[in-house]
Design an enzyme around this catalytic site. Sequence first.
Site, PDB file in Angstrom:
ATOM      1  N   ASP A  72      29.172 -43.955 -55.635  1.00 42.08           N
ATOM      2  CA  ASP A  72      30.243 -44.399 -55.480  1.00 42.08           C
ATOM      3  C   ASP A  72      30.074 -45.754 -56.573  1.00 42.08           C
ATOM      4  OD1 ASP A  72      32.098 -46.677 -54.763  1.00 42.08           O
ATOM      5  OD2 ASP A  72      33.229 -44.489 -54.778  1.00 42.08           O
ATOM      6  N   SER A  75      40.670 -46.088 -54.302  1.00 41.29           N
ATOM      7  CA  SER A  75      39.581 -47.052 -54.080  1.00 41.29           C
ATOM      8  C   SER A  75      40.452 -47.549 -52.501  1.00 41.29           C
ATOM      9  CB  SER A  75      39.429 -48.094 -54.713  1.00 41.29           C
ATOM     10  OG  SER A  75      38.459 -49.530 -54.900  1.00 41.29           O
ATOM     11  N   HIS A 105      33.348 -44.859 -59.777  1.00 40.15           N
ATOM     12  CA  HIS A 105      34.756 -45.283 -58.904  1.00 40.15           C
ATOM     13  C   HIS A 105      35.898 -44.509 -59.770  1.00 40.15           C
ATOM     14  CE1 HIS A 105      36.463 -47.112 -56.000  1.00 40.15           C
ATOM     15  NE2 HIS A 105      36.270 -48.160 -56.216  1.00 40.15           N
TER      16      HIS A 105
END
Length: 395
Positions: free
Chosen positions: A270, A174, A338
């Site tokens: 995502d 991330s 994610h």
Amino acid sequence: MAYARLGQWLSLLVCLLILLKAESHPVELTLVQSAVAKGAVCLDGSPPAYHFDKGFGAGINNWLVHIEGGGWCKDVESCVERTKNFRGSSTKMEKTISFSGVLGKKQTMNPDFYNWNRIKVRYCDGSSFTGDVEAVDPATNLHFRGGRVFRAIIDDLLAKGMINAKNALLSGCSAGGLASILQCDNFRSLLPAGTNVKCLADAGYFINAKTITGSQQIEAFYSQVVALHGSAKHLPASCTSRLRPGLCFFPQNVIPQLRTPIFLVNAAYDSWQIKNILAPSVADPKGTWKSCKSGIKNCSPAQIQTMQDYRLQFLNVLNGGLTNSPSHGAFIDSCYAHCQIGTQETWMASDSPVVSKTTIAKAVGDWYYNRSPSKKIDCPYPCNPTCKNKEFDSN
């Protein structure tokens, strides 16, 4: 006879306990106290930190540095809020954590990196390790020093043996995945010339896309982050020499100029990007997308089509950046997810997501060691039954 059998059972139990402990051993927090004098500190002024599990055997001179994720703060209020937890202060971080996925130390679960020196860098600056503002407002005591923090941590690891690295991999998830892209060439420059250095970004390829209402929400957000943190000096010069700094927070404007090989792991749908770039709450005041964002199975046909269009936009941007170098690779599954490399079930397990019959772990290992071509792009949703699609609380 009964006592002998009891002894056998006790021995077996002890072996099982030892095995369980070995597989889930805690990795202690290391505070980089020496960084404080350099002004390389978390948002609240506390020292930066990481967790370090030493390599062994053939991996003793191999180093995997993995950067934690956790979003960004774009204004004083949101940064102050982060100082109240581990996102902005090392005083609030867990003293020990367990490693898994790409950081795991079991050979069958992480065959290519299990015996490397494995480090998880804690994220406490709110700028993907790019900030550098000297002044500190005494009213807030906020320190915008992410760029200095990255350098201080790498210097600390070099002093602990990484200066002798034969192989090195900078990875992240991330906001940490974005950091692994933005700091990729810098990381390579800090290691010996003969080291085999590559980078791995998980769920870090955020694209400059418009919302469902056509607004440039994410572009404005990133510009605010970069301006607040003084990030320009720690963003790749190959980008800032061409574009304004805010645009250099987008991987699509950085990766084409990277000199270091990089591998991108990303879900085509995502979940963070769908929730915050495509359909953020500000662009959906009536909450039409609320249920859909909580789980892809809740999406209407029209919403699925919008997400299919987003996937195509994502792939077009991605392909534009990766075609410049055969040393780059990708694993793009069609999951609503994610971050997938730090969790064992998505990194490598009997039921992990696969693309072209290949797990993420195998694809990354094949790319790192140049065993086979490693650009795997999945078919559109809902074609992949192996996906671990995320579900979120819709409240």
